[in-house]
Write a protein that holds these residues in place. Sequence first.
Motif, PDB file in Angstrom:
ATOM      1  N   GLY A   4       3.204  93.804 -37.656  1.00  0.00           N
ATOM      2  CA  GLY A   4       4.580  93.419 -37.868  1.00  0.00           C
ATOM      3  C   GLY A   4       4.708  91.953 -38.203  1.00  0.00           C
ATOM      4  N   LEU A   5       5.949  91.505 -38.415  1.00  0.00           N
ATOM      5  CA  LEU A   5       6.203  90.115 -38.740  1.00  0.00           C
ATOM      6  C   LEU A   5       6.249  89.291 -37.466  1.00  0.00           C
ATOM      7  N   LEU A   6       5.507  88.194 -37.469  1.00  0.00           N
ATOM      8  CA  LEU A   6       5.456  87.339 -36.280  1.00  0.00           C
ATOM      9  C   LEU A   6       6.728  86.507 -36.226  1.00  0.00           C
ATOM     10  N   ILE A   7       7.494  86.663 -35.168  1.00  0.00           N
ATOM     11  CA  ILE A   7       8.738  85.923 -35.023  1.00  0.00           C
ATOM     12  C   ILE A   7       8.677  84.926 -33.877  1.00  0.00           C
ATOM     13  N   ARG A   8       7.652  85.026 -33.021  1.00  0.00           N
ATOM     14  CA  ARG A   8       7.499  84.071 -31.915  1.00  0.00           C
ATOM     15  C   ARG A   8       6.038  84.110 -31.498  1.00  0.00           C
ATOM     16  N   SER A   9       5.528  82.920 -31.151  1.00  0.00           N
ATOM     17  CA  SER A   9       4.134  82.856 -30.701  1.00  0.00           C
ATOM     18  C   SER A   9       3.963  81.739 -29.689  1.00  0.00           C
ATOM     19  N   LYS A  10       3.046  81.927 -28.826  1.00  0.00           N
ATOM     20  CA  LYS A  10       2.678  80.917 -27.832  1.00  0.00           C
ATOM     21  C   LYS A  10       1.233  81.177 -27.440  1.00  0.00           C
ATOM     22  N   GLY A  11       0.375  80.370 -28.016  1.00  0.00           N
ATOM     23  CA  GLY A  11      -1.029  80.591 -27.782  1.00  0.00           C
ATOM     24  C   GLY A  11      -1.453  81.919 -28.382  1.00  0.00           C
ATOM     25  N   PRO A  12      -2.219  82.697 -27.648  1.00  0.00           N
ATOM     26  CA  PRO A  12      -2.689  83.987 -28.170  1.00  0.00           C
ATOM     27  C   PRO A  12      -1.626  85.075 -28.105  1.00  0.00           C
ATOM     28  N   LEU A  13      -0.495  84.782 -27.500  1.00  0.00           N
ATOM     29  CA  LEU A  13       0.547  85.785 -27.335  1.00  0.00           C
ATOM     30  C   LEU A  13       1.625  85.603 -28.380  1.00  0.00           C
ATOM     31  N   GLY A  14       2.226  86.730 -28.745  1.00  0.00           N
ATOM     32  CA  GLY A  14       3.286  86.657 -29.727  1.00  0.00           C
ATOM     33  C   GLY A  14       4.200  87.859 -29.651  1.00  0.00           C
ATOM     34  N   VAL A  15       5.324  87.727 -30.412  1.00  0.00           N
ATOM     35  CA  VAL A  15       6.274  88.836 -30.506  1.00  0.00           C
ATOM     36  C   VAL A  15       6.430  89.155 -31.989  1.00  0.00           C
ATOM     37  N   VAL A  16       6.252  90.426 -32.346  1.00  0.00           N
ATOM     38  CA  VAL A  16       6.341  90.854 -33.740  1.00  0.00           C
ATOM     39  C   VAL A  16       7.462  91.869 -33.888  1.00  0.00           C
ATOM     40  N   MET A  17       8.014  91.917 -35.120  1.00  0.00           N
ATOM     41  CA  MET A  17       9.017  92.928 -35.439  1.00  0.00           C
ATOM     42  C   MET A  17       8.360  93.956 -36.340  1.00  0.00           C
ATOM     43  N   THR A  18       8.334  95.193 -35.876  1.00  0.00           N
ATOM     44  CA  THR A  18       7.677  96.251 -36.622  1.00  0.00           C
ATOM     45  C   THR A  18       8.591  96.765 -37.726  1.00  0.00           C
ATOM     46  N   GLN A  19       8.048  97.619 -38.569  1.00  0.00           N
ATOM     47  CA  GLN A  19       8.800  98.181 -39.698  1.00  0.00           C
ATOM     48  C   GLN A  19       9.956  99.053 -39.230  1.00  0.00           C
ATOM     49  N   ASP A  20       9.845  99.657 -38.016  1.00  0.00           N
ATOM     50  CA  ASP A  20      10.923 100.514 -37.499  1.00  0.00           C
ATOM     51  C   ASP A  20      11.939  99.706 -36.703  1.00  0.00           C
ATOM     52  N   GLY A  21      11.841  98.330 -36.731  1.00  0.00           N
ATOM     53  CA  GLY A  21      12.834  97.485 -36.092  1.00  0.00           C
ATOM     54  C   GLY A  21      12.599  97.199 -34.620  1.00  0.00           C
ATOM     55  N   ARG A  22      11.429  97.497 -34.095  1.00  0.00           N
ATOM     56  CA  ARG A  22      11.144  97.234 -32.683  1.00  0.00           C
ATOM     57  C   ARG A  22      10.539  95.848 -32.543  1.00  0.00           C
ATOM     58  N   PHE A  23      10.809  95.228 -31.404  1.00  0.00           N
ATOM     59  CA  PHE A  23      10.199  93.952 -31.056  1.00  0.00           C
ATOM     60  C   PHE A  23       9.141  94.227 -29.984  1.00  0.00           C
ATOM     61  N   VAL A  24       7.939  93.866 -30.283  1.00  0.00           N
ATOM     62  CA  VAL A  24       6.818  94.227 -29.419  1.00  0.00           C
ATOM     63  C   VAL A  24       6.037  92.972 -29.069  1.00  0.00           C
ATOM     64  N   ARG A  25       5.680  92.873 -27.791  1.00  0.00           N
ATOM     65  CA  ARG A  25       4.803  91.795 -27.326  1.00  0.00           C
ATOM     66  C   ARG A  25       3.366  92.196 -27.611  1.00  0.00           C
ATOM     67  N   VAL A  26       2.627  91.271 -28.199  1.00  0.00           N
ATOM     68  CA  VAL A  26       1.267  91.592 -28.608  1.00  0.00           C
ATOM     69  C   VAL A  26       0.336  90.448 -28.245  1.00  0.00           C
ATOM     70  N   LEU A  27      -0.915  90.806 -28.183  1.00  0.00           N
ATOM     71  CA  LEU A  27      -1.985  89.822 -28.075  1.00  0.00           C
ATOM     72  C   LEU A  27      -2.564  89.663 -29.475  1.00  0.00           C
ATOM     73  N   LEU A  28      -2.355  88.469 -30.100  1.00  0.00           N
ATOM     74  CA  LEU A  28      -2.744  88.244 -31.485  1.00  0.00           C
ATOM     75  C   LEU A  28      -4.253  88.290 -31.620  1.00  0.00           C
ATOM     76  N   THR A  29      -4.693  88.992 -32.638  1.00  0.00           N
ATOM     77  CA  THR A  29      -6.137  89.146 -32.837  1.00  0.00           C
ATOM     78  C   THR A  29      -6.626  88.427 -34.093  1.00  0.00           C
ATOM     79  N   GLY A  30      -5.753  88.211 -35.044  1.00  0.00           N
ATOM     80  CA  GLY A  30      -6.170  87.560 -36.283  1.00  0.00           C
ATOM     81  C   GLY A  30      -6.039  86.045 -36.197  1.00  0.00           C
ATOM     82  N   GLY A  31      -6.574  85.391 -37.240  1.00  0.00           N
ATOM     83  CA  GLY A  31      -6.491  83.937 -37.240  1.00  0.00           C
ATOM     84  C   GLY A  31      -5.151  83.417 -37.742  1.00  0.00           C
TER      85      GLY A  31
END
Length: 367
Positions: A4-31
């Motif tokens: 999803g689209l990254l809308i917030r990040s703090k260190g390795p953690l972030g919040v993304v907006m998925t294609q179906d409109g959900r906001f999900v907390r994730v552990l970022l894996t890419g650079g």
Amino acid sequence: MVKGLLIRSKGPLGVVMTQDGRFVRVLLTGGNRALGQEVMGRELHFPSMTRGLAVASLLLVIMIGVWAKIMSVPAAAAYVALDINPSVELTVDQVGQVIQCRGLDDDGQKLLKQVVLDKVEIYRALDLLVQGAVQQHYLNEINNVVLATVTPIKEYSVVDEEKLKDSVSQAVTGLPVSVKIITEVATPQERQQATDKGISVGRYLIYQGSTRQGAPLTIEDVKNKGLGQLEKEKGWQIEQVLPHARYNIRAKHQPGKGDNNETSDKQKLLNKVPPGQVKKEQPHLPPGKQTNPAMESGKQVIEEKQQMIKDKDEKADEITSERRVDRHQSQLNQNKNENKDTPDDHLKKDSPGLDKKPTPNHGHDKK
């Protein structure tokens, strides 16, 4: 993985907006972690505040319930171990009621299945247990020793040893064998040592004291054998190896006789001989013609009472006869006195002319 689209990040953690409109907390894996860019991350699951509070409340309720249950159980004031061949232990509260019981061997567990002892007074509980042992034939010619060991926890004992002996004595009434009843006192430390060895505290004290008799026992012997059997095999008495033993022997029941071979009051009355009389010996009769001693004594008492009544009647007749003789003699004396002459009457009879007046003499006598 979540994309999803990254809308917030703090260190390795972030919040993304998925294609179906959900906001999900994730552990970022890419650079690439620039905001607004499409990124990949592993979704993180955090419990909600409401769910956490519900779980905490449930745990608190469970803990309060367990604590209340623990606090509501009466504290143990003493332990009483009963040993015959079965061995059981009863926990007693401060008012002398059984609050827990456990079998210390297989026979003890079987015995406890026969009786209900919860909230029963300790003396009644011991009575029921011994009665159950009698019914299961644990008490017999070989195993005829009962040991009750008291372990007080408080400074004062809530269990009376004499009452324990009385309860056991009452329970074995009517048995055709003599039963030895022993009571002993143990310390909490001795009870704990006995528990560590898997035996009752009473048997543990026997195990300790057996060395003083020159015939030490093994744990297996003292655990698996009845107390009466141990006495007969070792040639010593249980009370000799115990430090503070008190005991008495309940005599075996004999048909036709009272408990403890004591003569009943009725039999004493029948055998009573009145003062001054010699009890008659029972004549020897051939077999089959012997009489009942109690019946003969009863007949003897009846005959003696009848004889006493007869003697009393004869004495009364004798007194009445004597009184009649006295009255008759008194009447005769009275009549005799009435007919008896006075001295003047004798003189009158002897001088007939004494009553006549003298005739005056006018000289007619002279011639």
